[in-house]
Design a protein around this motif. Structure first.
Motif, PDB file in Angstrom:
ATOM      1  N   MET A  20      54.062  48.979  49.085  1.00 51.20           N
ATOM      2  CA  MET A  20      54.081  48.023  50.168  1.00 51.20           C
ATOM      3  C   MET A  20      53.006  46.969  49.894  1.00 51.20           C
ATOM      4  N   PRO A  21      53.354  45.678  50.012  1.00 51.75           N
ATOM      5  CA  PRO A  21      52.376  44.630  49.732  1.00 51.75           C
ATOM      6  C   PRO A  21      51.280  44.589  50.793  1.00 51.75           C
ATOM      7  N   ARG A  22      50.119  44.073  50.387  1.00 55.67           N
ATOM      8  CA  ARG A  22      49.002  43.963  51.316  1.00 55.67           C
ATOM      9  C   ARG A  22      49.295  42.873  52.336  1.00 55.67           C
ATOM     10  N   PRO A  23      48.820  43.033  53.574  1.00 53.48           N
ATOM     11  CA  PRO A  23      49.071  42.001  54.588  1.00 53.48           C
ATOM     12  C   PRO A  23      48.301  40.721  54.272  1.00 53.48           C
ATOM     13  N   THR A  24      48.900  39.606  54.619  1.00 48.80           N
ATOM     14  CA  THR A  24      48.257  38.319  54.392  1.00 48.80           C
ATOM     15  C   THR A  24      47.277  38.030  55.527  1.00 48.80           C
ATOM     16  N   LEU A  47      49.065  47.673  70.895  1.00 50.73           N
ATOM     17  CA  LEU A  47      48.952  47.916  69.459  1.00 50.73           C
ATOM     18  C   LEU A  47      50.323  47.880  68.785  1.00 50.73           C
ATOM     19  N   ALA A  48      51.325  48.480  69.422  1.00 50.66           N
ATOM     20  CA  ALA A  48      52.681  48.445  68.864  1.00 50.66           C
ATOM     21  C   ALA A  48      53.211  47.016  68.814  1.00 50.66           C
ATOM     22  N   LEU A  49      52.928  46.243  69.849  1.00 55.65           N
ATOM     23  CA  LEU A  49      53.369  44.847  69.858  1.00 55.65           C
ATOM     24  C   LEU A  49      52.667  44.045  68.766  1.00 55.65           C
ATOM     25  N   GLY A  50      51.381  44.301  68.559  1.00 59.67           N
ATOM     26  CA  GLY A  50      50.638  43.615  67.494  1.00 59.67           C
ATOM     27  C   GLY A  50      51.169  43.945  66.114  1.00 59.67           C
ATOM     28  N   LEU A  51      51.520  45.211  65.902  1.00 60.79           N
ATOM     29  CA  LEU A  51      52.112  45.601  64.615  1.00 60.79           C
ATOM     30  C   LEU A  51      53.460  44.919  64.403  1.00 60.79           C
ATOM     31  N   LEU A  52      54.253  44.853  65.464  1.00 64.45           N
ATOM     32  CA  LEU A  52      55.557  44.194  65.359  1.00 64.45           C
ATOM     33  C   LEU A  52      55.398  42.721  65.000  1.00 64.45           C
ATOM     34  N   VAL A  53      54.460  42.052  65.657  1.00 62.82           N
ATOM     35  CA  VAL A  53      54.227  40.631  65.366  1.00 62.82           C
ATOM     36  C   VAL A  53      53.722  40.454  63.936  1.00 62.82           C
ATOM     37  N   ALA A  54      52.793  41.311  63.513  1.00 60.12           N
ATOM     38  CA  ALA A  54      52.231  41.180  62.165  1.00 60.12           C
ATOM     39  C   ALA A  54      53.285  41.401  61.088  1.00 60.12           C
ATOM     40  N   LEU A  82      56.603  35.753  55.322  1.00 60.90           N
ATOM     41  CA  LEU A  82      55.757  35.811  54.137  1.00 60.90           C
ATOM     42  C   LEU A  82      55.850  34.499  53.380  1.00 60.90           C
ATOM     43  N   PRO A  83      54.815  34.137  52.646  1.00 61.16           N
ATOM     44  CA  PRO A  83      54.890  32.893  51.864  1.00 61.16           C
ATOM     45  C   PRO A  83      55.976  32.993  50.804  1.00 61.16           C
ATOM     46  N   ARG A  84      56.618  31.859  50.551  1.00 63.39           N
ATOM     47  CA  ARG A  84      57.696  31.844  49.553  1.00 63.39           C
ATOM     48  C   ARG A  84      57.126  31.989  48.164  1.00 63.39           C
ATOM     49  N   ARG A  85      57.864  32.668  47.324  1.00 60.13           N
ATOM     50  CA  ARG A  85      57.440  32.842  45.934  1.00 60.13           C
ATOM     51  C   ARG A  85      57.752  31.599  45.138  1.00 60.13           C
TER      52      ARG A  85
END
Length: 101
Positions: free
Chosen positions: A1-5, A43-50, A55-58
Motif C-alpha cells: 500500500m502506498p504511503r499517504p500524501t 475518525l472513520a469519517l476522517g479515514l474515508l476522506v483521506a 492521488l497525483p497523476r503519474r
C-alpha cells in the motif's frame, strides 16, 4: 500500500477535528460513551476522506495513455521517435492474419 500524501494527511486530520467538534456541539452529549461514539465516527469519517482524496497523476508511460496530446516540438512527437507518447500505426487485416499458401 502506498504511503499517504501530505494532502491526504491534511484533509483527513482536518476532517477528524472539525467533525468531532461539530458533532459534540450539535449532540450536546456529556457522557463518556457519547464522546467515544462521536470520536470513533469522526475518525472513520476522517479515514474515508483521506482515502478518497485524488492521488497525483503519474508522469511518463501512463500519461500518454490518457489521451493527453503531446506538444508539437516534443521529442516524442517527432517522426521516428520511440518514446512512450508515440501513437502506433493502424494495423491492417493482412498484418494481423497472414495467409499461408
Amino acid at each position: 500500500m502506498p504511503r499517504p500524501t501530505a494532502a491526504q494527511l491534511a484533509y483527513g486530520s482536518a476532517t477528524v477535528v472539525v467533525s468531532t467538534i461539530a458533532m459534540l456541539l450539535l449532540s450536546q452529549t456529556t457522557t463518556g460513551l457519547g464522546v467515544a461514539v462521536i470520536s470513533a465516527a469522526a475518525l472513520a469519517l476522517g479515514l474515508l476522506v483521506a482515502l478518497t482524496v485524488p492521488l497525483p497523476r503519474r508522469r511518463g508511460r501512463h500519461a500518454a495513455r490518457t489521451g493527453a496530446p503531446a506538444a508539437a516540438g516534443a521529442p516524442a512527437a517527432r517522426e521516428g521517435a520511440t518514446g512512450p507518447a508515440r501513437v502506433p500505426e493502424p494495423r491492417t487485416a493482412t498484418a494481423e492474419h497472414p495467409v499461408h499458401h
